[in-house]
Design a protein around this motif. Structure first.
Motif, mmCIF file in Angstrom:
data_model
loop_
_atom_site.group_PDB
_atom_site.id
_atom_site.type_symbol
_atom_site.label_atom_id
_atom_site.label_comp_id
_atom_site.label_asym_id
_atom_site.label_seq_id
_atom_site.Cartn_x
_atom_site.Cartn_y
_atom_site.Cartn_z
ATOM 1 N N VAL A 148 4.103 -2.176 8.298
ATOM 2 C CA VAL A 148 3.099 -3.235 8.190
ATOM 3 C C VAL A 148 2.458 -3.428 9.562
ATOM 4 C CG1 VAL A 148 2.715 -5.696 7.719
ATOM 5 C CG2 VAL A 148 4.349 -4.404 6.334
ATOM 6 N N ASN A 149 1.121 -3.445 9.602
ATOM 7 C CA ASN A 149 0.358 -3.670 10.833
ATOM 8 C C ASN A 149 0.577 -2.585 11.882
ATOM 9 O OD1 ASN A 149 -0.886 -6.088 9.962
ATOM 10 N ND2 ASN A 149 0.905 -7.291 10.556
ATOM 11 N N LEU A 150 0.888 -1.375 11.441
ATOM 12 C CA LEU A 150 1.042 -0.272 12.387
ATOM 13 C C LEU A 150 -0.341 0.195 12.840
ATOM 14 C CD1 LEU A 150 3.491 1.264 13.537
ATOM 15 C CD2 LEU A 150 3.074 3.045 11.834
ATOM 16 N N ASN B 191 0.845 -1.197 0.000
ATOM 17 C CA ASN B 191 0.000 0.000 0.000
ATOM 18 C C ASN B 191 0.880 1.247 0.000
ATOM 19 O OD1 ASN B 191 -1.751 2.116 0.515
ATOM 20 N ND2 ASN B 191 -2.907 1.024 2.086
ATOM 21 N N PRO B 192 0.773 2.109 -1.020
ATOM 22 C CA PRO B 192 1.600 3.330 -1.045
ATOM 23 C C PRO B 192 1.442 4.183 0.206
ATOM 24 C CG PRO B 192 0.485 3.021 -3.149
ATOM 25 C CD PRO B 192 -0.095 2.007 -2.213
ATOM 26 N N ASN B 193 0.272 4.100 0.863
ATOM 27 C CA ASN B 193 0.059 4.896 2.070
ATOM 28 C C ASN B 193 0.866 4.396 3.261
ATOM 29 O OD1 ASN B 193 -1.801 6.636 0.817
ATOM 30 N ND2 ASN B 193 -3.476 5.189 1.165
ATOM 31 N N ASN B 194 1.437 3.199 3.134
ATOM 32 C CA ASN B 194 2.288 2.648 4.193
ATOM 33 C C ASN B 194 3.775 2.846 3.886
ATOM 34 O OD1 ASN B 194 0.070 1.772 5.648
ATOM 35 N ND2 ASN B 194 0.079 -0.269 4.696
ATOM 36 N N ILE B 195 4.058 3.602 2.839
ATOM 37 C CA ILE B 195 5.441 3.831 2.402
ATOM 38 C C ILE B 195 5.815 5.281 2.665
ATOM 39 C CG2 ILE B 195 6.960 3.920 0.385
ATOM 40 C CD1 ILE B 195 5.220 1.513 -0.681
ATOM 41 N N TYR B 196 6.964 5.467 3.300
ATOM 42 C CA TYR B 196 7.462 6.794 3.641
ATOM 43 C C TYR B 196 8.849 6.956 3.035
ATOM 44 C CZ TYR B 196 3.672 6.973 7.060
ATOM 45 O OH TYR B 196 2.430 6.981 7.658
#
Length: 486
Positions: A320-322, A140-145
């Motif tokens: 992941v799973n934050l 998920n791009p929203n989980n990438i920083y």
């Protein structure tokens, strides 16, 4: 007011942050400081027993002579100076990527701020890269920083994870030997460092029994919450097996630990039979019992691999799973720095979205990539072959990453001399090596090691001819050093 009538400094060693004073970073420590001084002395004509300083202390590929990958620099140049888009010198696929990226920048300029966690289309490209790497497991791009190198992302996550006081203070489990970013970050945040030892006798393997020992021992004085893994290893060069990764994930699940997977060397795997497995891929292949629960952050960088663009300071992390509420806090935390450097975001995007078969730059890109990686593999083997012939030096195979971490025997008289001068024995050895040969390596004490053992870390990056010279000089010096102090 001081005795001499002058005002005391507001900021002094006594008044400054004590945790900053505690941290150390061996890779750029006193050895490098002295190496820089020696370079200046050589420039001034001071006679030395060597003509150049060889800095084998750090994984800085381009400083060691590795050529940049052409396509990466072409797209970067086009984004930095869009007027070049009209030049026939640049291939169409580089222009296409540059136009796509420029359209996503404010004012179509790399000089504009971006979203704090990075440009959306670049995060989408990172997500697609992760999915390809992991055999289709969704990202998920929203989980990438996006980040200013992986180091920046590591420190960001540690800031989120560290809390408590006294026996409730966060404990962070790190491998020994470790990359000093972790011990420095733990010291800066006044967390508790929890050491677990890699097994040198079995090629620096990670043993869950050792993890369990370290965890149970630490629970007497802190609250261990974080488990850091470096794979492939730095400084040790091992590549963890899939079975090992499965065991670590199950251990983290059992003990409710947050996993931090440093995977910046994932493209640097050389040894036959070794293969990189991402923690995320293995986690999801273990099934929902683990993949829906275990909290994981993984890191990658443009500084390593076949890329070596250390100076651009680019990278990313995927969570992941934050907890969603914590993820909001993470977004707030990264917003304080405004955004990662935009040129590094550009370069990262090209790494994540390289030329495809049939595009003009594909063949040259693949050729350049393979040359870099095959040269590194050759040099990893060369180091192992030469060190295996030197009595008193024991080096495990360099399965991956960019370093060798050989164990050396240091005579008792040399240990006594080092202690008399206030040095760790391997620091004393490395300083003597530098003064007599101009070779700059880092003592194992800067990375951590078992009591009574001594090591040094050296990079495998120099050109083959220079590396052969380095290894010959180092081997000769070691023989002389051990004879002198026997």
């Amino acid at each position: 007011m001081a005795e001499n009538g002058l005002r005391d400094k507001v900021l002094s060693l006594d008044s400054m942050n004590p945790w900053v004073k505690r941290l150390e970073y061996a890779v750029r420590g006193p050895i490098l400081t002295r190496a820089v001084e020696l370079e200046e002395e050589l420039r001034q004509g001071v006679k030395k027993p060597f003509t150049e300083v060889i800095k084998a202390n750090i994984g800085d590929a381009h400083a060691m002579g590795q050529r940049p990958i052409t396509f990466l620099r072409q797209v970067s140049a086009l984004c930095l100076y869009p007027e070049l888009l009209s030049e026939p010198l640049f291939p169409d696929d580089a222009k296409q990527r540059a136009r796509r990226l420029l359209a996503a920048f404010g004012g179509q300029s790399v000089g504009a701020y971006t979203a704090s966690h990075g440009i959306e289309i670049i995060r989408q490209d990172v997500a697609r890269y992760i999915e390809r790497r992991d055999g289709g497991i969704p990202a998920n791009p929203n989980n990438i920083y996006l980040s200013t190198g992986a180091s920046d992302a590591v420190m960001t996550m540690l800031k989120l994870l560290v809390s408590g006081e006294g026996r409730s203070r966060t404990g962070v489990m790190i491998p020994i030997p470790q990359y000093p970013l972790y011990s420095a970050g733990i010291a800066e945040l006044n967390a508790v460092q929890v050491n677990y030892y890699l097994d040198e006798e079995h090629c620096w393997a990670l043993d869950v029994g050792e993890l369990r020992r370290a965890l149970h021992q630490a629970r007497g004085h802190c609250q261990p919450r974080v488990l850091c893994i470096i794979n492939p290893g730095n400084p040790t060069g091992q590549v963890q097996s899939r079975k090992c990764i499965e065991d670590v994930i199950k251990f983290a699940w059992e003990e409710q630990l947050f996993l931090m997977a440093d995977e910046v060397y994932q493209d640097n795997v050389y040894a036959e039979g070794s293969e990189f497995h991402s923690f995320k891929k293995v986690l999801f292949e273990l099934g929902p019992k683990y993949s829906s629960v275990v909290e994981l952050v993984s890191f990658h960088s443009i500084s390593k691999g076949f890329i070596g663009e250390c100076g651009f300071r680019g990278g990313y992390m995927e969570v992941v799973n934050l907890d969603p509420a914590v993820q909001q806090q993470l977004s707030k935390l990264v917003s304080v720095r405004l955004c990662p450097p935009v040129p590094s975001q550009v370069l990262l995007d090209v790494v994540m979205n390289p030329p495809k078969p049939g595009e003009p730059s594909y063949q040259s890109f693949i050729r350049e990539k393979q040359v870099v990686l095959s040269n590194l593999a050759h040099k990893a083997q060369l180091i192992q072959e030469i060190f295996s012939q030197v009595p008193g030096i024991r080096s495990n195979p360099v399965q991956g990453a960019m370093y060798s971490f050989p164990r050396i025997q240091i005579p008792a008289r040399a240990v006594q001399e080092a202690q008399a001068r206030g040095f760790a024995p391997d620091m004393f050895f490395c300083l003597q090596l530098l003064e007599e040969t101009g070779i700059c390596v880092v003592p194992g004490s800067g990375f951590g090691q078992r009591e009574g053992t001594y090591h040094f870390r050296m990079t495998i990056l120099p050109h083959v001819e220079k590396l052969q010279t380095l290894l010959k000089k180092l081997s000769q010096f070691y023989a002389k050093f051990t004879q002198e102090y026997s």
